[in-house]
Design an enzyme around this catalytic site. Structure first.
Site, PDB file in Angstrom:
ATOM      1  N   SER A  90       9.904  -5.869  17.823  1.00  0.00           N
ATOM      2  CA  SER A  90       8.637  -6.504  17.467  1.00  0.00           C
ATOM      3  C   SER A  90       7.668  -5.557  16.765  1.00  0.00           C
ATOM      4  O   SER A  90       7.578  -4.371  17.090  1.00  0.00           O
ATOM      5  CB  SER A  90       7.989  -7.013  18.765  1.00  0.00           C
ATOM      6  OG  SER A  90       6.638  -7.336  18.540  1.00  0.00           O
ATOM      7  N   GLU A 149       4.723  -5.491  17.367  1.00  0.00           N
ATOM      8  CA  GLU A 149       3.778  -5.016  18.392  1.00  0.00           C
ATOM      9  C   GLU A 149       4.036  -3.549  18.723  1.00  0.00           C
ATOM     10  O   GLU A 149       3.159  -2.861  19.242  1.00  0.00           O
ATOM     11  CB  GLU A 149       3.895  -5.867  19.658  1.00  0.00           C
ATOM     12  CG  GLU A 149       3.340  -7.278  19.522  1.00  0.00           C
ATOM     13  CD  GLU A 149       1.821  -7.339  19.397  1.00  0.00           C
ATOM     14  OE1 GLU A 149       1.138  -6.577  20.092  1.00  0.00           O
ATOM     15  OE2 GLU A 149       1.337  -8.147  18.590  1.00  0.00           O
ATOM     16  N   TYR A 199       4.068  -5.237  27.126  1.00  0.00           N
ATOM     17  CA  TYR A 199       5.097  -5.915  26.317  1.00  0.00           C
ATOM     18  C   TYR A 199       5.625  -4.977  25.236  1.00  0.00           C
ATOM     19  O   TYR A 199       6.829  -4.814  25.054  1.00  0.00           O
ATOM     20  CB  TYR A 199       4.498  -7.180  25.682  1.00  0.00           C
ATOM     21  CG  TYR A 199       5.347  -7.784  24.582  1.00  0.00           C
ATOM     22  CD1 TYR A 199       6.441  -8.594  24.869  1.00  0.00           C
ATOM     23  CD2 TYR A 199       5.061  -7.544  23.232  1.00  0.00           C
ATOM     24  CE1 TYR A 199       7.220  -9.149  23.862  1.00  0.00           C
ATOM     25  CE2 TYR A 199       5.824  -8.099  22.219  1.00  0.00           C
ATOM     26  CZ  TYR A 199       6.902  -8.895  22.542  1.00  0.00           C
ATOM     27  OH  TYR A 199       7.672  -9.436  21.533  1.00  0.00           O
TER      28      TYR A 199
END
Ligand code: NDP
Ligand code: GDP
Length: 325
Positions: free
Chosen positions: A128, A130, A152
């Protein structure tokens, strides 16, 4: 003989679109799903795409290694797409340990199952954007250092590196797709795009009046899930496994995305938007902007759907849903 694919996270947004895409390519598609007391909810996305009867569902959980080994031994998949995760950033502060177990260690469980039961299977890990978090470069590529900003993202970083490590340690054809945010009418309602399009639909139909959001100045590089699952497949068709950024190369604020949604139904965002401090995050990822040059050059992949087209499609789908309900 058709190729066999195993998708973990088949009940999620990407699982559904990937299954549809692989079926269109003639694959035998197996999907791992967690047992739920509400099986109709579990298959809702597959039903939406009209493919629930074409996918073979196998019961399983990323935390259950013996079950994973049995599944891989039974199916003997040619390709394994690991899409399962606790995938919502906001919840990861509330459930940091579960997020670590599923989103980080769960990846090792799947890789171990492959290593033990089908080491020549090709593997895709859903990494990801992120992971870039507090961005170290204005435009993020495969070479940009990571700086995760949530439990996460920390967990995804582990998943990314364990994928690289199993490729380098055991020669597994394991690729990591660093996908920037991608959305669709099948996006979970807790994510900001779908929260907005669902609220716009309800407001338009007179079922609601306001939309409460947190940080609307955050910027994301948003693409369409239908386009992005094709990049996953392309990665596994390469002779050599590798890591790829998958993005549009354009970034927009949450506010701009809202404006597109409201304007589509002839409403003014300022008449309905309420900022709610409770929805701000303990640590924010202020901006993400991906450089998809490598995916274009090596995979021949490019995002096709614009943010405007996607948000309009999502609003229309939510209006249709609420009219039917
Ligand atoms: P979703 O949240 O829609 O789907 C997540 C899937 O994981 C669901 O099928 C869920 O099952 C399953 N799952 C969760 N926990 C477990 C578990 N313990 N065992 C087995 N399955 C489990 O995510 P998306 O489809 O949007 O994303 C797919 C993957 O890509 C995720 O790993 C996500 O983190 C990653 N990603 C997504 C991006 C995006 O913008 N969409 C961007 C970058 C990466 P259930 O239905 O039972 O909850
Ligand atoms: P993420 O990038 O994976 O965290 O995807 P989200 O769709 O959950 O969030 C995207 C951005 O929207 C983040 O910067 C959030 O802080 C911001 N945002 C602002 N208000 C909200 C909200 O009400 N819900 C969510 N999910 N995000 C919001």
């Amino acid at each position: 003989m058709s190729k066999k694919a195993l998708i973990t996270g088949i009940t999620g947004q990407d699982g559904a679109y990937l299954a549809q895409f692989l079926l269109s390519k003639g694959y035998e598609v197996h999907g791992m799903a967690r047992r739920s007391s509400s099986s109709d909810v579990n298959t809702a996305r597959l039903k939406w795409l009209g493919i629930e009867r074409d996918v073979r569902i196998v019961d399983g959980n990323l935390l259950d290694l013996s079950g994973l080994i049995r599944t891989v031994s039974d199916i003997k998949p040619d390709e394994v797409y690991n899409l399962a995760a606790q995938s919502f950033v906001f919840s990861s502060w509330q459930q940091p340990l579960l997020t670590g177990e599923v989103t980080a260690l769960g990846v090792t469980n799947v890789l171990e199952a492959l290593r033990i039961a089908k080491p020549d299977a090709r593997f895709y890990q859903a990494s990801s954007s992120e992971m870039y978090g507090l961005v170290q470069h204005p435009i993020q590529s495969e070479k940009t250092p990571f700086y995760p900003r949530s439990p996460y993202a920390v967990a995804k970083l582990y998943g990314h590196w364990i994928t690289v490590n199993y490729r380098e340690s055991f020669g597994i054809h394991a690729s990591s797709g660093i996908l920037f945010n991608h959305e669709s009418p099948l996006r979970g309602i807790e994510f900001v795009t779908r929260k907005v399009t669902d609220a716009v639909a309800k407001i338009k139909l007179g079922l609601d009046r306001e939309l409460r959001l947190g940080n609307i100045e955050a910027k994301r590089d948003w693409g369409h899930a239908r386009d992005y699952v094709q990049a996953m497949w392309l990665m596994l068709q390469q002779d050599k496994a590798d890591d790829y950024v998958v993005a549009t190369g354009r970034t927009s604020t949450v506010r701009m995305m809202c404006e597109i949604a409201f304007e589509h139904v002839g409403l003014n965002v300022n008449d309905h938007l309420v900022i709610d401090e409770k929805l701000f995050r303990p640590a924010e990822v202020e901006i993400l902007l991906g450089d998809p040059a490598k995916a274009k050059e090596k995979l021949g992949w490019e995002a096709k759907t614009t943010l405007e087209e996607m948000i309009r499609e999502m609003v229309d789908a939510d209006i249709a849903r609420h009219k039917k309900a």
